[in-house]
Motif scaffolding. Structure first.
Motif, PDB file in Angstrom:
ATOM      1  N   SER A 147       0.821  -1.212   0.000  1.00  0.00           N
ATOM      2  CA  SER A 147       0.000   0.000   0.000  1.00  0.00           C
ATOM      3  C   SER A 147       0.852   1.257   0.000  1.00  0.00           C
ATOM      4  CB  SER A 147      -0.938   0.004   1.210  1.00  0.00           C
ATOM      5  OG  SER A 147      -1.836  -1.080   1.161  1.00  0.00           O
ATOM      6  N   ALA A 148       1.980   1.224   0.700  1.00  0.00           N
ATOM      7  CA  ALA A 148       2.871   2.386   0.736  1.00  0.00           C
ATOM      8  C   ALA A 148       3.383   2.714  -0.655  1.00  0.00           C
ATOM      9  CB  ALA A 148       4.040   2.126   1.681  1.00  0.00           C
ATOM     10  N   LEU A 149       3.718   1.678  -1.424  1.00  0.00           N
ATOM     11  CA  LEU A 149       4.182   1.888  -2.794  1.00  0.00           C
ATOM     12  C   LEU A 149       3.052   2.401  -3.676  1.00  0.00           C
ATOM     13  CD1 LEU A 149       6.185   1.560  -5.173  1.00  0.00           C
ATOM     14  CD2 LEU A 149       5.398  -0.800  -5.365  1.00  0.00           C
ATOM     15  N   LEU A 150       1.891   1.777  -3.563  1.00  0.00           N
ATOM     16  CA  LEU A 150       0.783   2.124  -4.446  1.00  0.00           C
ATOM     17  C   LEU A 150       0.236   3.517  -4.152  1.00  0.00           C
ATOM     18  CD1 LEU A 150      -0.735  -1.419  -4.382  1.00  0.00           C
ATOM     19  CD2 LEU A 150       0.132  -0.284  -6.407  1.00  0.00           C
TER      20      LEU A 150
ATOM     21  N   ARG B  53      -8.424 -14.985 -11.288  1.00  0.00           N
ATOM     22  CA  ARG B  53      -7.113 -14.758 -11.888  1.00  0.00           C
ATOM     23  C   ARG B  53      -6.294 -16.019 -12.027  1.00  0.00           C
ATOM     24  NH1 ARG B  53      -6.991  -9.691 -12.729  1.00  0.00           N
ATOM     25  NH2 ARG B  53      -8.180  -8.308 -11.420  1.00  0.00           N
ATOM     26  N   THR B  54      -6.727 -17.113 -11.423  1.00  0.00           N
ATOM     27  CA  THR B  54      -5.969 -18.357 -11.575  1.00  0.00           C
ATOM     28  C   THR B  54      -6.049 -18.887 -12.995  1.00  0.00           C
ATOM     29  OG1 THR B  54      -7.898 -19.639 -10.886  1.00  0.00           O
ATOM     30  CG2 THR B  54      -6.343 -19.009  -9.169  1.00  0.00           C
TER      31      THR B  54
ATOM     32  N   PHE C 268       1.822 -12.464  -1.146  1.00  0.00           N
ATOM     33  CA  PHE C 268       0.604 -11.748  -0.772  1.00  0.00           C
ATOM     34  C   PHE C 268       0.022 -11.142  -2.056  1.00  0.00           C
ATOM     35  CE2 PHE C 268       3.568 -11.745   2.718  1.00  0.00           C
ATOM     36  CZ  PHE C 268       2.802 -12.047   3.828  1.00  0.00           C
ATOM     37  N   PRO C 269      -0.897 -11.839  -2.712  1.00  0.00           N
ATOM     38  CA  PRO C 269      -1.424 -11.372  -3.998  1.00  0.00           C
ATOM     39  C   PRO C 269      -2.005  -9.958  -3.907  1.00  0.00           C
ATOM     40  CG  PRO C 269      -2.156 -13.614  -3.543  1.00  0.00           C
ATOM     41  CD  PRO C 269      -1.503 -13.109  -2.284  1.00  0.00           C
ATOM     42  N   LEU C 270      -1.790  -9.174  -4.949  1.00  0.00           N
ATOM     43  CA  LEU C 270      -2.329  -7.820  -4.983  1.00  0.00           C
ATOM     44  C   LEU C 270      -3.846  -7.860  -5.105  1.00  0.00           C
ATOM     45  CD1 LEU C 270       0.180  -6.117  -7.455  1.00  0.00           C
ATOM     46  CD2 LEU C 270       0.072  -5.783  -5.001  1.00  0.00           C
ATOM     47  N   PRO C 271      -4.577  -7.161  -4.242  1.00  0.00           N
ATOM     48  CA  PRO C 271      -6.030  -7.111  -4.374  1.00  0.00           C
ATOM     49  C   PRO C 271      -6.448  -6.304  -5.598  1.00  0.00           C
ATOM     50  CG  PRO C 271      -5.294  -5.687  -2.594  1.00  0.00           C
ATOM     51  CD  PRO C 271      -4.085  -6.439  -3.063  1.00  0.00           C
ATOM     52  N   GLU C 272      -7.722  -6.425  -5.963  1.00  0.00           N
ATOM     53  CA  GLU C 272      -8.208  -5.798  -7.202  1.00  0.00           C
ATOM     54  C   GLU C 272      -8.011  -4.287  -7.207  1.00  0.00           C
ATOM     55  OE1 GLU C 272      -8.818  -8.128  -9.189  1.00  0.00           O
ATOM     56  OE2 GLU C 272      -8.787  -9.573  -7.568  1.00  0.00           O
TER      57      GLU C 272
END
Length: 316
Positions: free
Chosen positions: A119-122, A292-293, A158-162
């Motif tokens: 989240s800090a990056l995004l 997404r799989t 930790f997959p990125l949420p939508e």
């Protein structure tokens, strides 16, 4: 607006990066489009396909300051943004810059960090600023992030949420080189790494002009409606659970403007939309029965929409 400047920019970048990366012109084109639009790129692919080499080659070509961040589970937000520390010599608090205060950031294996650090990056990607202990610092321009993730190895990730995936302008995959391209790679890297001798070919003034003026590429009413039809169809398609957002609509239009400009046109045509749409939209949708799989199925769903939707007749 001088279209020839966009064409020259593309040619110089392709030629210079081509000294390091064999082939992949289509992928580099897409990254150029995202860069002009001040967007960010997510590269999803297996290790060893040149993602880091590509990022370094682009940063050196564009004459941008570069930092690579290896994302791990113990990485903290302050490791990205920087911290205030007490300097005993001056008896004052001073700010130690983190790697995000660079113009070109490679976020390697972003899905290995915790959601808090992601989240800090995004936040920086979206707001173009960082906040440390209540103090807000603006990031340098241009600010461009290439994030990578490995789709195969999922242990300890930790997959990125939508909502976070939607912040990326494009999602791309490098893919394996062809047989002849891999022979060329062996020849090129036999004696030395060409990245070590790569020189900048782009100035800050050129970048500022492109990022400011690409918006003047004309988008006719029928093209706007075509873009909206494509996005709306993602919300109705039989294989799609969750369609693209209005942010995706804006990104697709801006991507088409930048893509048209580097092709030497000051107007958008339907072929621009068809070319850019899969890379802009595929990561912004969720498919039914597995999401997404299903991997490349997202791309196929967008291609299916483009193949079946009515294309406007143009009079250019």
């Amino acid at each position: 607006m001088e279209v020839n400047k966009f064409v020259e920019f593309r040619e110089k970048v392709l030629e210079n990066v081509g000294k390091v990366i064999v082939g992949k012109k289509r992928k580099i084109d897409r990254i150029i489009v995202a860069f002009i639009c001040s967007g960010h790129v997510l590269l999803e692919d297996v290790p060893g396909l040149g993602k880091t080499k590509l990022a370094r080659a682009l940063s050196q070509t564009l004459n941008c300051s570069f930092k690579r961040i290896q994302f791990t589970p113990d990485l903290l937000p302050s490791d990205l943004t920087g911290i205030y520390y007490y300097n005993q010599k001056t008896m004052e608090f001073e700010f130690k810059k983190g790697p995000l205060l660079s113009q070109f950031v490679l976020a390697d294996e972003i899905n290995r960090a915790t959601p808090r650090t992601q989240s800090a990056l995004l936040e920086c990607m979206e707001e173009r600023q960082i906040t440390v202990e209540g103090n807000t610092l603006k990031l340098d321009k241009p600010f461009f992030v290439i994030a990578t993730e490995n789709p195969i190895e999922q242990f300890g990730t930790f997959p990125l949420p939508e909502a976070q995936l939607d912040r990326f302008f494009m999602k791309l995959s490098m893919g394996y080189p062809s047989y002849s391209e891999e022979i060329a790679i062996l020849d090129r890297y036999k004696e030395k790494d060409p990245l070590e001798e790569l020189k900048p070919v782009i100035t800050l003034e050129e970048i500022q002009y492109l990022q400011k003026d690409f918006v003047y590429v004309e988008v006719k009413e029928e093209i706007k409606r075509y873009i909206l039809d494509v996005v709306n169809e993602t919300r109705r398609h039989k294989d799609i659970e969750l369609g693209a957002s209005p942010r995706a609509t804006i990104a697709l239009m801006k991507g088409c403007q930048a893509y048209a400009a580097i092709q030497g046109r000051d107007y958008v045509i339907t072929e621009d939309v068809k070319s850019i749409a899969p890379d802009v939209l595929s990561h912004r949708i969720i498919l039914k029965a597995g999401g997404r799989t299903l991997g490349d199925k997202s791309h196929e769903a967008i291609e299916d929409i483009l193949n079946n939707i009515n294309t406007p007749l143009e009079e250019i």
